[in-house]
Design an enzyme around this catalytic site. Structure first.
Site, PDB file in Angstrom:
ATOM      1  N   GLN A 124       0.995  -1.440   0.061  1.00 22.49           N
ATOM      2  CA  GLN A 124      -0.130   0.025   0.176  1.00 22.49           C
ATOM      3  C   GLN A 124       0.669   1.108   0.152  1.00 22.49           C
ATOM      4  OE1 GLN A 124      -3.151  -1.107   3.223  1.00 22.49           O
ATOM      5  NE2 GLN A 124      -4.032   0.223   1.680  1.00 22.49           N
ATOM      6  N   HIS A 125      -0.008   2.243  -0.081  1.00 27.39           N
ATOM      7  CA  HIS A 125       0.761   3.954  -0.527  1.00 27.39           C
ATOM      8  C   HIS A 125       1.764   3.952  -1.067  1.00 27.39           C
ATOM      9  CE1 HIS A 125      -1.882   3.258   3.218  1.00 27.39           C
ATOM     10  NE2 HIS A 125      -1.255   2.413   4.424  1.00 27.39           N
ATOM     11  N   ASP A 133      -1.784  -4.868  -0.387  1.00 27.32           N
ATOM     12  CA  ASP A 133      -1.639  -5.925   0.468  1.00 27.32           C
ATOM     13  C   ASP A 133      -2.606  -6.382   1.642  1.00 27.32           C
ATOM     14  OD1 ASP A 133      -0.405  -4.161   1.683  1.00 27.32           O
ATOM     15  OD2 ASP A 133       1.332  -5.006   1.780  1.00 27.32           O
TER      16      ASP A 133
END
Length: 504
Positions: free
Chosen positions: A79-80, A241
């Protein structure tokens, strides 16, 4: 005889599993390690081409007869992250990752522009924390101005892999909620948070369209041919994820707490409504199933145990043996495992620390146990915020590398005071991506496609890996957990004075 494939693009490696939904068997698993670019300023980056090369390698390892049976692919991604892409689809710079803390100043600047952290929560459901995608944009504008000028598409890691597979640009709500820009209540981009990130540019024009969780797209013919796949393979929306691990652990209905013991540690639970905390005690994310996924993330989990094992010259594979003669509390050693800084609690400039050492207790077994306990206490501290808010769970589904440790499974049961179950498929994110692909494939073919039923039928529990709370250990850990919280309080006070400069 068709197969679905789940791909997990993680921080340390890319993993691929091929799943036969009829026989309910994973017929192949392959992985490929990834490099990491780490800077002294807290930066953590990877080149997007490394992910693609690793995916190519994983498919090359998959037998050609199995590749010919693939009907759908789902992609899970860390992520991110921020993948800057130009108008022609070219990646302009290395991707800044979830564990990158070099943009803390930009986090503070965005929140100040929005009117403070509570205004951010009001606008989008979340503050802008270290690692979130939003802060990476002003950092890029300052440090890579040429890249920022050429930027045409903002992609998350799994978005870019989907783009490579299909030639299409899209984003789904789960991973999008980790950018800091999506209002999780309305599932729309927050104009206020986008403006706070860059008041002089329309960042919404750089964001791919949002699509529903069960959508799918056809693989690009050239990529199908390159990978040895049929040209009619569909690619599901995929997701972050954690969102994929929720599916892979069966966490698509209320009452289940998923705990992932990976490089980072995460807690998440399904909700059928937005779960926003005004004090931002947790991340108020959407799921990749059409619901919501309140989530707590710590940036240091297996990082702690791996660091101690490396320092003492043994492998984490032998960790349970090394700590076999130790007891709850590690004979007084307490570790705050903030080697990467920390997100929960919000201590981006913190560093790891070991407390309570004396001439008798500083052994490799106690140090390793203290690392494992510290990582688990940090997760329990996050869960306490949920308990105070009235959220309740009745069982834990454990996944990630740490779930392979019998000692860690028992420790989680004792510290959380909940029974622990471990799905048979250890790679929760990759398996969840495969199940989402199965769901999307059935939807595309107008078959019966209920995700909760799919998860119920395919997420199987390994009874030999279950753990139940031990009464004596539970009592001991209550005391030692209070010690951890006391050290944590002192650490929070210390780093509160270092918001804008790194402590070395």
């Amino acid at each position: 005889m068709s197969l679905v494939v789940g791909i997990d693009v993680g921080t340390q490696s890319v993993k691929l599993i091929a799943y036969d939904a009829v026989s309910r068997q994973v017929v192949a698993t392959h992985g490929q390690a990834l490099e990491l670019i780490a800077g002294d300023d807290g930066s953590r980056e990877q080149k997007a081409e490394w992910w693609i090369d690793a995916i190519r390698t994983c498919f090359a390892k998959l037998d050609s007869t199995l590749r010919a049976r693939v009907v759908a692919i789902g992609v899970s991604g860390q992520q991110h992250g921020f993948v800057p892409v130009d108008a022609k689809g070219k990646v302009l710079a290395p991707a800044k990752l979830w564990c990158d803390t070099s943009t803390q100043r930009e986090c503070d600047e965005i929140m100040a522009a929005a009117g403070g952290a509570q205004h951010c929560v009001a606008f989008a459901g979340n503050p802008i924390l270290a690692g979130y995608t939003a802060s990476k944009l002003p950092w890029t504008r300052k440090h890579r101005p040429d890249v920022y000028r050429q930027l045409a598409s903002i992609m998350l890691p799994h978005d870019y892999v989907n783009f490579w597979l299909t030639g299409e640009r899209w984003m789904e709500y789960g991973d999008a909620s980790g950018t800091g820009w999506l209002d999780v209540r309305t599932r729309r981009w927050s104009s206020q948070m986008l403006a706070a990130t860059d008041p002089d540019r329309d960042l919404a024009a750089c964001l791919p369209p949002l699509v529903e969780a069960n959508a799918s797209f056809r693989i690009a013919p050239a990529i199908a041919d390159e990978l040895g796949l049929p040209r009619n393979v569909c690619v599901s929306t995929g997701g972050g994820d954690n969102m994929m691990a929720a599916i892979g652990t069966g966490n698509v209905v209320s009452g289940v707490l998923s705990v992932s013991l990976g490089t980072s540690g995460t807690l998440f639970a399904y909700a059928d409504h937005p779960v926003v905390d005004n004090d931002a005690g947790w991340a108020a994310f959407c799921s990749s199933t059409g619901g919501w996924l309140p989530l707590i993330c710590t940036m240091n989990c297996t990082v702690a145990t791996e660091t101690v094992a490396r320092a003492f010259g043994f492998s984490t594979r032998d960790g349970d043996t090394v700590m076999a003669n130790t007891a709850p509390g590690a004979a007084g050693l307490v570790m705050l495992p903030f080697f990467n800084g920390e997100r929960t609690p919000d201590l981006p400039f913190a560093r790891g620390s070991l407390h309570g050492m004396d001439l008798g207790n500083f052994t490799r077994g106690n140090a390793y146990r203290a690392a494992m306990e510290g990582a688990t206490y940090a997760l329990r501290n996050g869960y306490d915020a949920w308990l105070k808010a009235g959220l309740q769970c009745n069982a834990i589904r454990l996944t990630g590398g740490g779930s392979h440790s019998a000692a860690w499974r028992q420790m989680v049961a004792d510290i959380f005071e909940l029974p622990v179950e471990v799905p048979m498929q250890a790679e929760g994110a990759a398996f969840g991506a495969a199940l989402q692909a199965l769901w999307a494939y059935r939807c595309a073919n107008q078959e019966d496609a209920d995700l909760a039923a799919i998860a119920h039928d395919h997420v199987l529990i390994d009874p030999s890996l279950s753990a139940r709370p031990n009464t004596q250990a539970v009592a001991a850990y209550r005391h030692h957990y209070r010690q951890f919280l006391s050290h944590l309080e002192n650490t929070q006070s210390f780093y509160a004075n270092h918001k804008t400069e790194r402590v070395v």
